[in-house]
Design a protein around this motif. Structure first.
Motif, PDB file in Angstrom:
ATOM      1  N   ALA A   5     -60.220  10.335  32.287  1.00 55.59           N
ATOM      2  CA  ALA A   5     -59.141  10.622  31.339  1.00 55.59           C
ATOM      3  C   ALA A   5     -59.589  10.564  29.891  1.00 55.59           C
ATOM      4  O   ALA A   5     -58.907  11.102  29.005  1.00 55.59           O
ATOM      5  CB  ALA A   5     -57.989   9.638  31.556  1.00 55.59           C
TER       6      ALA A   5
ATOM      7  N   HIS B 275     -59.781  13.746  27.752  1.00 53.81           N
ATOM      8  CA  HIS B 275     -58.442  14.303  27.553  1.00 53.81           C
ATOM      9  C   HIS B 275     -57.684  13.495  26.501  1.00 53.81           C
ATOM     10  O   HIS B 275     -56.921  14.058  25.709  1.00 53.81           O
ATOM     11  CB  HIS B 275     -57.678  14.300  28.882  1.00 53.81           C
TER      12      HIS B 275
ATOM     13  N   LEU C 100     -53.387  12.494  42.734  1.00 55.98           N
ATOM     14  CA  LEU C 100     -54.769  12.898  42.447  1.00 55.98           C
ATOM     15  C   LEU C 100     -54.870  14.416  42.318  1.00 55.98           C
ATOM     16  O   LEU C 100     -55.606  14.934  41.470  1.00 55.98           O
ATOM     17  CB  LEU C 100     -55.704  12.387  43.542  1.00 55.98           C
TER      18      LEU C 100
ATOM     19  N   VAL D 170     -52.633  14.321  31.868  1.00 52.64           N
ATOM     20  CA  VAL D 170     -53.752  13.582  32.458  1.00 52.64           C
ATOM     21  C   VAL D 170     -53.746  12.139  31.973  1.00 52.64           C
ATOM     22  O   VAL D 170     -53.881  11.191  32.762  1.00 52.64           O
ATOM     23  CB  VAL D 170     -55.094  14.259  32.123  1.00 52.64           C
TER      24      VAL D 170
ATOM     25  N   LEU E  66     -53.413  15.355  38.966  1.00 53.57           N
ATOM     26  CA  LEU E  66     -54.399  15.056  37.923  1.00 53.57           C
ATOM     27  C   LEU E  66     -55.426  16.174  37.814  1.00 53.57           C
ATOM     28  O   LEU E  66     -55.766  16.623  36.718  1.00 53.57           O
ATOM     29  CB  LEU E  66     -55.110  13.738  38.240  1.00 53.57           C
ATOM     30  N   SER E  67     -55.943  16.589  38.959  1.00 57.10           N
ATOM     31  CA  SER E  67     -56.968  17.636  38.964  1.00 57.10           C
ATOM     32  C   SER E  67     -56.416  18.946  38.410  1.00 57.10           C
ATOM     33  O   SER E  67     -57.065  19.619  37.596  1.00 57.10           O
ATOM     34  CB  SER E  67     -57.481  17.832  40.393  1.00 57.10           C
TER      35      SER E  67
ATOM     36  N   ALA F 162     -55.818  18.681  34.627  1.00 54.86           N
ATOM     37  CA  ALA F 162     -57.087  18.734  33.895  1.00 54.86           C
ATOM     38  C   ALA F 162     -57.599  20.172  33.813  1.00 54.86           C
ATOM     39  O   ALA F 162     -58.065  20.616  32.757  1.00 54.86           O
ATOM     40  CB  ALA F 162     -58.112  17.834  34.576  1.00 54.86           C
TER      41      ALA F 162
ATOM     42  N   LEU G  15     -50.481  10.160  33.200  1.00 55.09           N
ATOM     43  CA  LEU G  15     -50.531   9.917  34.637  1.00 55.09           C
ATOM     44  C   LEU G  15     -51.574   8.857  34.971  1.00 55.09           C
ATOM     45  O   LEU G  15     -51.349   7.970  35.806  1.00 55.09           O
ATOM     46  CB  LEU G  15     -50.837  11.221  35.369  1.00 55.09           C
ATOM     47  N   THR G  16     -52.714   8.926  34.294  1.00 51.12           N
ATOM     48  CA  THR G  16     -53.762   7.926  34.527  1.00 51.12           C
ATOM     49  C   THR G  16     -53.292   6.538  34.136  1.00 51.12           C
ATOM     50  O   THR G  16     -53.483   5.561  34.886  1.00 51.12           O
ATOM     51  CB  THR G  16     -55.027   8.296  33.736  1.00 51.12           C
TER      52      THR G  16
ATOM     53  N   LEU H 195     -60.820   6.628  37.189  1.00 55.33           N
ATOM     54  CA  LEU H 195     -59.697   7.364  36.617  1.00 55.33           C
ATOM     55  C   LEU H 195     -59.727   7.322  35.092  1.00 55.33           C
ATOM     56  O   LEU H 195     -59.490   8.340  34.426  1.00 55.33           O
ATOM     57  CB  LEU H 195     -58.382   6.776  37.127  1.00 55.33           C
TER      58      LEU H 195
END
Length: 777
Positions: free
Chosen positions: A547, A550, A505, A520, A508-509, A512, A523-524, A543
């Motif tokens: 995403a 992106h 997580l 992003v 991801l942040s 982004a 991974l999602t 999630l």
């Protein structure tokens, strides 16, 4: 260590109340012996075993974990001897070992959650503050007892709170639940921990399944209060940012105690008792120095010891770092180190600038390779890290990464709370980031962060593929550098995901924020395979929606359609078929625009399920057959992917009251799944076939299918299919009029859920008689 050490200062194992206490004393013995690394300790222990043998450093590290329920006596005695104990001391450790294991057998296993980090042997003084904390716990109260430990960075807030917590637990208090969370309120590179995320972790530790953790903060807080109500629970919230971060985490029961540490005042927290820490007194700072360096060296240079304590400003963290440096350099005198420090640390009482000089001494003494890794850790975006992830960050092999991390741990520049996982203290993280900014170019820092992103993407996709074979792979990802992750089976992949979820997580942040759109999306798409396997539909939806922008920007033609397709499937799985149709139709238009047959088939399949979910079985069957027909356009890529469509055609036929026609489609899907060694889909297909035979009153064939599904589900550890197939046999026996056998099979189905938390067990028990074909993959 009053009441728990012998005249030489060694911890006394005979005062340990239980196995966890025994292991804590073993940790203290290691500290007394100079905190040798587990790798060096393993080398000493091997020759002391009977018979002598090689002992791995991971085996030794496990012995020091307080979560252990049993220890190997020979290994423990070998470690005690390796730590310098004489035979009389060894005898006491052996006697204490036998007692705590005997007592643990007498009381049986418990469900106590012991999450507190170890109480350090270097705790010094603080008698007044400790008395205030423990007295607060002893006072009668009609509400939860809250104590806030406040003070500047490095003042020893965490150590005091931990010592108080362990003292209370050893006295028999708060024996049911002990939870710990680092709220990271002052992490220079990351936002403070989200209370919702902390509650998510607490609820999972309290055996609430991912699928049943509420989505909202208020709902999670309410469930947490309910879970600990009436229990003797101790909660330690470390490094709080402010009152707003803490308030949702508080229980309400008077049986609970909350200890909070923060650099900021928490006076606005209703009912909280504040304990403000000052620096150590000069004598206490010298005593702390002696605990770490050794009493003999301090006694030999008392004036230099006092000067060092003064230069450190009485700050425990600074004293500890100076002492660790001295211990690692036995030829240095205390006066030599004091002369090197000069007068710069006088500023430390007012801020952290002087503390950097203390960090400098440890950092500058490192080999060049270790300096480089330490600098790079300052830009590592995860909360903690392993030697394997560091291979990507630094571009070194695994052995080199392990050696460097061990050396950094020996220098107290990283800490290890569980085997093979490391983290940086907040101040050291800031210092590492400063070193990276000063000594690494922007391109080097960017390449290191990108390498970590790429590694996590590759590891997540590998884990997702292992858990769920039937989903098509997303668009190609970059090849990671460093040691690649490989998983034997779905159990290993799921265990890795549970350990890394908080890091994922965070990645991801960070990705982004840095506009790494492909990272992003990839991974999602990897993460939701695991979230879907746990039926955590609301988290999957969150999630995927995050995403989606992106995916639209990343420049990969099929990315947006893939995210929309998984979003539609997630909404359908969450019984929101009407909401699913919109994103699926949008995805279908994109696949036709780009002539993306693989994703297009998946979209049509999901759209068919959504149509039948809203009761339009005719339309659903039409679309499912379209998905199946796409196989003729690309047999190589779409033959295996058509297994989903075969199952969906069968589902639609069931909805139209034509189960006889569904049989052929289900049998074909099972055969094709067997050919691809997709055990999960074979298991689900056999379950579906059993229910179809049940509806057709072909009872013997139904039981045969269910029994094979049960055997495979048991091997996969899939409780849901296991129980649902047992329930299918119960329904067959009931239809045959064999009521006692039906009751027994249903009882077995319910018993499968005994290992699940009760809310989750109740949910699935209530769904045992639900629609028979809810297992498309």
């Amino acid at each position: 260590m009053s009441g728990s050490a012998d005249p030489d200062g060694r911890p006394d194992p005979e005062v340990a109340a239980d196995l966890a206490g025994y292991i804590e004393h073993l940790n203290q013995l290691r500290l007394w012996a100079g905190s040798p690394s587990v790798r060096s300790l393993a080398k000493r222990v091997g020759p002391l075993m009977r018979p002598p043998r090689a002992v791995s450093h991971t085996t030794v590290a496990e012995v020091f974990q307080t979560r252990r329920r049993r220890l190997d006596l020979d290994l423990v005695i070998g470690i005690v001897r390796a730590l310098g104990a004489d035979e009389e001391t060894v005898r006491r450790w052996r006697s204490a070992y036998l007692r705590v294991h005997r007592d643990s057998k007498a009381v049986g296993t418990t469900a106590v959650l012991r999450q507190l980090p170890v109480d350090l042997a270097t705790f010094i003084g603080r008698e007044k503050e400790l008395a205030a904390l423990t007295a607060g716990a002893d006072q009668e109260s009609h509400t939860v007892v809250i104590s806030a430990v406040e003070g500047m960075a490095g003042i020893g807030k965490t150590q005091l709170a931990l010592h108080a917590a362990h003292s209370l637990v050893q006295a028999g208090r708060y024996a049911d639940v002990q939870l710990y969370a680092n709220l990271r309120g002052f992490d220079p590179d990351h936002e403070p921990s989200d209370p919702a995320a902390i509650l998510d972790a607490f609820l999972r530790q309290l055996e609430v399944s991912a699928a049943h953790v509420p989505a909202g903060l208020d709902e999670r807080a309410a469930m947490f209060r309910d879970r600990v109500h009436g229990r003797q629970a101790l909660l330690l919230l470390d490094n709080a940012a402010d009152v707003d971060q803490v308030r949702p985490l508080l229980p309400a029961s008077p049986t609970c105690l909350v200890l909070i540490t923060s650099r900021r005042s928490l006076a606005a927290l209703e009912g909280a008792r504040s304990v403000t820490l000052d620096v150590l007194a000069p004598g206490e700072a010298v005593e702390l120095l002696a605990r770490i360096v050794g009493a003999e060296r301090v006694a030999a240079e008392p004036e230099a010891a006092e000067r060092l304590a003064e230069l450190c400003g009485g700050l425990p963290l600074a004293v500890s770092l100076v002492a660790a440096r001295l211990r690692s350099r036995p030829v240095w005198t205390l006066r030599y180190l004091a002369d090197r420090l000069g007068n710069g640390l006088n500023e430390i009482a007012a801020g952290s600038r002087g503390l950097a000089r203390v960090f400098d001494l440890s950092y500058q003494g490192l080999p060049a390779a270790a300096q480089r890794v330490f600098r790079l850790l300052g830009v590592h975006p995860a909360l903690d890290f392993t030697a394997v992830s560091v291979t990507a960050l630094a571009g070194v092999d695994r052995g080199e990464a392990e050696r460097i991390l061990e050396s950094l741990q020996d220098e107290r520049l990283v800490q290890q709370k569980v085997p093979d996982r490391y983290e940086l203290h907040d101040l050291l993280c800031a210092y590492a980031a400063e070193r990276a900014a000063a000594e690494l170019g922007e391109q080097d820092r960017s390449e290191a962060v990108t390498a970590v992103f790429t590694w996590y993407v590759a590891a997540m996709l590998a884990a997702g593929r292992t858990v769920n074979l039937s989903q098509p792979p997303p668009f190609p990802a970059a090849e990671p550098r460093g040691h690649s992750m490989r998983f034997r089976d779905s159990r290993q992949a799921l265990a890795w995901y549970d350990r890394e979820r908080a890091n994922l997580l965070r990645i991801l942040s960070a990705a982004a924020a840095l506009a790494h759109d492909r990272v992003v999306v990839l991974l999602t798409l990897g993460m939701i395979r695991i979230e879907e396997s746990a039926r955590n539909w609301r988290e999957s939806e969150r999630l995927l929606r995050a995403a989606l922008p992106h995916a639209r920007r990343c420049g990969v033609p099929g990315a947006e359609a893939q995210v929309l397709q998984r979003l539609g499937y997630t909404l359908w799985s969450d019984n929101r078929s009407e909401e699913a149709i919109g994103p699926l139709e949008e995805a279908l238009a994109l696949t036709r625009e780009h002539d993306d047959l693989v994703t297009g088939q998946q979209v049509l399949n999901c759209l068919a399920m959504a149509y039948t979910g809203v009761g339009d079985h005719e339309r659903g069957l039409e679309v499912a057959l379209q998905a199946l027909a796409l196989r003729d356009r690309d047999e190589v890529r779409l033959a295996y992917r058509s297994i989903n469509a075969l199952n969906t055609v069968a589902m639609c036929l069931h909805g139209l009251g034509r189960p006889g026609e569904a049989v052929a489609y289900i049998v074909t899907s099972i055969d094709e799944a067997r050919a691809q060694s997709d055990q999960l889909f074979v298991t689900a297909g056999l379950h579906n076939l059993g229910f179809t035979y049940l509806i057709l009153e072909r009872f013997d064939e139904a039981v045969t299918a269910f029994e094979e599904s049960i055997a495979m589900a048991r091997g996969l550890g899939n409780l849901y299919l296991h129980a649902d197939s047992l329930n299918g046999i119960a329904r067959v026996r009931h239809a045959e009029g064999r009521i006692p056998e039906a009751q027994e099979s249903h009882r077995q189905a319910l018993a499968v859920f005994d290992d699940l938390p009760q809310p989750e067990a109740a949910r699935f028990r209530s769904q045992l008689d639900a629609s028979p074909l809810r297992y498309p993959l």
